[in-house]
Design a protein around this motif. Sequence first.
Motif, PDB file in Angstrom:
ATOM      1  N   VAL A  94     -19.705 -24.840  12.317  1.00 34.62           N
ATOM      2  CA  VAL A  94     -20.990 -24.480  12.918  1.00 34.62           C
ATOM      3  C   VAL A  94     -21.836 -23.748  11.881  1.00 34.62           C
ATOM      4  CG1 VAL A  94     -22.135 -23.128  14.705  1.00 34.62           C
ATOM      5  CG2 VAL A  94     -20.028 -24.372  15.234  1.00 34.62           C
ATOM      6  N   GLY A  95     -23.023 -24.257  11.662  1.00 36.81           N
ATOM      7  CA  GLY A  95     -23.946 -23.626  10.724  1.00 36.81           C
ATOM      8  C   GLY A  95     -25.349 -23.628  11.283  1.00 36.81           C
ATOM      9  N   LYS A  96     -26.318 -23.571  10.400  1.00 37.69           N
ATOM     10  CA  LYS A  96     -27.728 -23.681  10.759  1.00 37.69           C
ATOM     11  C   LYS A  96     -28.359 -24.564   9.697  1.00 37.69           C
ATOM     12  CE  LYS A  96     -27.607 -19.277  13.158  1.00 37.69           C
ATOM     13  NZ  LYS A  96     -27.942 -17.832  13.154  1.00 37.69           N
ATOM     14  N   GLY A  97     -28.084 -25.874   9.853  1.00 39.98           N
ATOM     15  CA  GLY A  97     -28.351 -26.841   8.809  1.00 39.98           C
ATOM     16  C   GLY A  97     -29.822 -27.105   8.557  1.00 39.98           C
ATOM     17  N   MET A  98     -30.128 -27.220   7.285  1.00 37.63           N
ATOM     18  CA  MET A  98     -31.491 -27.539   6.838  1.00 37.63           C
ATOM     19  C   MET A  98     -31.417 -28.717   5.870  1.00 37.63           C
ATOM     20  SD  MET A  98     -33.613 -25.110   8.215  1.00 37.63           S
ATOM     21  CE  MET A  98     -34.748 -24.089   7.313  1.00 37.63           C
ATOM     22  N   GLY A  99     -31.650 -28.496   4.581  1.00 37.21           N
ATOM     23  CA  GLY A  99     -31.672 -29.560   3.602  1.00 37.21           C
ATOM     24  C   GLY A  99     -30.293 -30.110   3.287  1.00 37.21           C
ATOM     25  N   LEU A 100     -30.270 -31.354   2.770  1.00 29.69           N
ATOM     26  CA  LEU A 100     -29.019 -32.042   2.464  1.00 29.69           C
ATOM     27  C   LEU A 100     -29.023 -32.531   1.016  1.00 29.69           C
ATOM     28  CD1 LEU A 100     -28.804 -34.267   5.673  1.00 29.69           C
ATOM     29  CD2 LEU A 100     -27.540 -32.143   5.240  1.00 29.69           C
ATOM     30  N   GLY A 101     -27.869 -32.449   0.385  1.00 34.85           N
ATOM     31  CA  GLY A 101     -27.680 -33.026  -0.936  1.00 34.85           C
ATOM     32  C   GLY A 101     -26.497 -33.973  -0.879  1.00 34.85           C
ATOM     33  N   VAL A 102     -26.725 -35.257  -1.117  1.00 37.89           N
ATOM     34  CA  VAL A 102     -25.667 -36.257  -0.988  1.00 37.89           C
ATOM     35  C   VAL A 102     -25.363 -36.848  -2.357  1.00 37.89           C
ATOM     36  CG1 VAL A 102     -24.956 -38.393   0.128  1.00 37.89           C
ATOM     37  CG2 VAL A 102     -26.453 -36.798   1.347  1.00 37.89           C
ATOM     38  N   ALA A 103     -24.092 -36.779  -2.757  1.00 37.84           N
ATOM     39  CA  ALA A 103     -23.677 -37.305  -4.063  1.00 37.84           C
ATOM     40  C   ALA A 103     -22.160 -37.300  -4.129  1.00 37.84           C
ATOM     41  CB  ALA A 103     -24.260 -36.467  -5.205  1.00 37.84           C
ATOM     42  N   ASP A 104     -21.627 -38.018  -5.075  1.00 40.77           N
ATOM     43  CA  ASP A 104     -20.194 -37.986  -5.350  1.00 40.77           C
ATOM     44  C   ASP A 104     -19.956 -36.862  -6.357  1.00 40.77           C
ATOM     45  OD1 ASP A 104     -17.541 -38.412  -5.878  1.00 40.77           O
ATOM     46  OD2 ASP A 104     -17.806 -40.401  -6.756  1.00 40.77           O
ATOM     47  N   PHE A 105     -19.763 -35.659  -5.835  1.00 45.58           N
ATOM     48  CA  PHE A 105     -19.731 -34.477  -6.695  1.00 45.58           C
ATOM     49  C   PHE A 105     -18.488 -34.409  -7.587  1.00 45.58           C
ATOM     50  CE2 PHE A 105     -22.572 -33.045  -3.221  1.00 45.58           C
ATOM     51  CZ  PHE A 105     -23.667 -32.696  -3.985  1.00 45.58           C
ATOM     52  N   ASP A 106     -17.396 -35.017  -7.165  1.00 42.61           N
ATOM     53  CA  ASP A 106     -16.179 -34.964  -7.970  1.00 42.61           C
ATOM     54  C   ASP A 106     -15.856 -36.304  -8.616  1.00 42.61           C
ATOM     55  OD1 ASP A 106     -15.593 -36.152  -5.559  1.00 42.61           O
ATOM     56  OD2 ASP A 106     -13.626 -35.212  -5.349  1.00 42.61           O
ATOM     57  N   ASP A 107     -16.783 -37.252  -8.521  1.00 41.13           N
ATOM     58  CA  ASP A 107     -16.662 -38.545  -9.190  1.00 41.13           C
ATOM     59  C   ASP A 107     -15.369 -39.262  -8.825  1.00 41.13           C
ATOM     60  OD1 ASP A 107     -17.834 -40.475 -10.821  1.00 41.13           O
ATOM     61  OD2 ASP A 107     -16.737 -39.822 -12.597  1.00 41.13           O
ATOM     62  N   ASP A 108     -14.990 -39.174  -7.554  1.00 40.40           N
ATOM     63  CA  ASP A 108     -13.788 -39.882  -7.105  1.00 40.40           C
ATOM     64  C   ASP A 108     -14.128 -41.199  -6.408  1.00 40.40           C
ATOM     65  OD1 ASP A 108     -14.847 -39.010  -4.719  1.00 40.40           O
ATOM     66  OD2 ASP A 108     -12.968 -38.158  -3.947  1.00 40.40           O
ATOM     67  N   GLY A 109     -15.416 -41.547  -6.387  1.00 40.35           N
ATOM     68  CA  GLY A 109     -15.838 -42.801  -5.794  1.00 40.35           C
ATOM     69  C   GLY A 109     -16.299 -42.707  -4.361  1.00 40.35           C
ATOM     70  N   TRP A 110     -16.239 -41.504  -3.761  1.00 40.56           N
ATOM     71  CA  TRP A 110     -16.607 -41.339  -2.353  1.00 40.56           C
ATOM     72  C   TRP A 110     -17.710 -40.290  -2.227  1.00 40.56           C
ATOM     73  CZ3 TRP A 110     -14.296 -44.715   0.953  1.00 40.56           C
ATOM     74  CH2 TRP A 110     -13.146 -45.380   0.476  1.00 40.56           C
ATOM     75  N   PRO A 111     -18.819 -40.610  -1.538  1.00 38.06           N
ATOM     76  CA  PRO A 111     -19.961 -39.685  -1.457  1.00 38.06           C
ATOM     77  C   PRO A 111     -19.670 -38.466  -0.587  1.00 38.06           C
ATOM     78  CG  PRO A 111     -20.341 -41.588  -0.047  1.00 38.06           C
ATOM     79  CD  PRO A 111     -19.080 -41.882  -0.824  1.00 38.06           C
ATOM     80  N   ASP A 112     -20.054 -37.308  -1.101  1.00 35.65           N
ATOM     81  CA  ASP A 112     -19.882 -36.033  -0.419  1.00 35.65           C
ATOM     82  C   ASP A 112     -21.241 -35.535   0.089  1.00 35.65           C
ATOM     83  OD1 ASP A 112     -17.099 -35.988  -1.466  1.00 35.65           O
ATOM     84  OD2 ASP A 112     -18.105 -35.626  -3.382  1.00 35.65           O
ATOM     85  N   VAL A 113     -21.220 -34.487   0.922  1.00 40.12           N
ATOM     86  CA  VAL A 113     -22.466 -33.973   1.506  1.00 40.12           C
ATOM     87  C   VAL A 113     -22.521 -32.457   1.378  1.00 40.12           C
ATOM     88  CG1 VAL A 113     -23.920 -33.843   3.559  1.00 40.12           C
ATOM     89  CG2 VAL A 113     -22.503 -35.864   3.183  1.00 40.12           C
ATOM     90  N   PHE A 114     -23.610 -31.970   0.775  1.00 40.10           N
ATOM     91  CA  PHE A 114     -23.895 -30.539   0.712  1.00 40.10           C
ATOM     92  C   PHE A 114     -24.931 -30.214   1.781  1.00 40.10           C
ATOM     93  CE2 PHE A 114     -26.693 -27.108  -0.714  1.00 40.10           C
ATOM     94  CZ  PHE A 114     -25.784 -26.095  -0.976  1.00 40.10           C
ATOM     95  N   VAL A 115     -24.687 -29.140   2.546  1.00 37.52           N
ATOM     96  CA  VAL A 115     -25.613 -28.722   3.599  1.00 37.52           C
ATOM     97  C   VAL A 115     -26.118 -27.317   3.290  1.00 37.52           C
ATOM     98  CG1 VAL A 115     -25.955 -28.321   6.065  1.00 37.52           C
ATOM     99  CG2 VAL A 115     -24.354 -30.094   5.308  1.00 37.52           C
TER     100      VAL A 115
END
Length: 580
Positions: A267-288
């Motif tokens: 549970v948070g108070k979500g605003m902007g999103l950053g989507v990228a494969d941050f660890d370069d393992d081939g699967w996209p991650d999500v920053f909130v």
Amino acid sequence: MEPGEHPRVASSLLARFRRVAACAAATLPVLVAVAYTAALAYDPIVFEELKASGVHFVSEPSRTKHKHQPETMVSGVALFDYNGDGLLDIYVVNGATMPGLDKSDPRFHNRLFRNRGDGTFEDVTERAGVAGTGYDQGVAAADYDNDGHVDLFVAGLRHNLLYRNRGDGTFEDVTARAGLARVDPDYGTLWSVAAAFFDYDRDGRLDLFVSNYCVWDPKTEPICNRPEAPDYCHPNGYKGLPDSLYHNNGDGTFSDVSVRTGIRAHVGKGMGLGVADFDDDGWPDVFVSNDNVRAFLFHNLKGERFEEVGLAAGVAYTERGKEISGMGADARDFDNDGRVDLFQTALDGETMPLFRNTGALSFEDATGAAGLVGPTLANTGWSNGIVDFNNDGWKDLFVAGGGVVDPKGDFAERAARASTVYVNLGSGRFADASAGAGAGFARKAVHRGAAFGDLDDDGRVDVVVTALEDRLEIWHNLSPAKNHWLLVKAVGSRSNRDGIGTKLRITTASGRQYSHVNTAVGYASSSDPRVHFGLGGETVVRELRLEWPSGTVDTLQGVRADQVLVVREGETHSAAGARP
């Protein structure tokens, strides 16, 4: 009084010495300033606002005496090509009455402006059927059904919308049919702010991540500040919400997989999103980016579920161990080391963190080292972007400035802010280039959303910014340096048609740069899906490499600069490779 004229000076030699010392003391700061300026030499970034563009729009939050919290959150903007003519069009969302959420008055309508290609736009909202139905906050644009026509998802207060592009210049509301209109089992209705289309399980279909903000009920909402002069409350007075993840079923419908994938547990108070494969393992991650709650980083565990690792990764708090009023977020590689970094906006007094990716899903707070503590400490920012505005090969930073307080209240002087641009010096440091960014760029307003894209295909990235109770700003990039550029449009076949999630690497005589296809940028906004590279003085890209979500790798050799290049998956020299 000159040193030699002082009555207690007994020796003219001493007086002469003091004159020399005084001259040196006066000259030294000048020499230091010259040396400092030389060290900060950079190609200027210059914008000009298009005021005769034919765009007539004012963000209307429907401010009330009560000062309901949603009134200060409007609104996002999208740059996308809705009619397939190759030009970026503008879609901007808007509010409604408060607290009734009635959008029937045209002044509350969302607006779609068609790019005519000559620096002007035409309002086609009514013809396209995208005026909206409620109090809207954010927008995401993508071709979710892979039919070649870009669709729209509108995030809003108590109600979201999915507009399917029919391909004939019109859209249809398919929210209910797509399974996105269901009542939440725990919260009833949600307050959604931003959204991102991405293919989290790499099945070739775009899924949907939605950031949710707070539980809002106008009947029980507190009144803050003085009773006779209410102002907007601190978010700590509201309960937070979990974010949502919807899986694309491939038949025009989505399934809520928030619980199964682990997203619902936080549970948070979500605003902007950053989507990228941050660890370069081939699967996209999500920053909130969360508002006064620690930031989340959802690590993708091979498309099955997500693990929240923000604290372990070093992005949950600033280096001082503080959560911030997280607004916008963008995820790009600012230092050209091949790892995707993060940039957040926040309120004045908090700084705007720049997190440098050090590898192995670990980040360091580089805000101080980048020279951004002082410049951002005094500012409040909402939407933001990591973009190479002067085409020198290094991505710069943009912040849409604006306070959260009532522009007519007790703290009115903190409401309107100028936007800012920080130029990348290529050394890990940034300089505030706002003063030289054009005569009108210092204009103060209560800015909110911002989207980035090349509106006229001249190779320089433009910016469209919203402002509460103010006009839509279209900033045409006129940066004067004769640097070269490349704009790449990825078209998927095995992967999603937009190519979202595709990783790009270019190699020139000057070195390498990295980026990826992603439209979810800043606060509640959606940017150009085409990937932009500034090339400096280079006229040829020796190698362009695209790694698609499907695992296909395409490589192009000897790509000339200064063009919009369309790359279709698998139609170049390519090698299919198995992904983890």
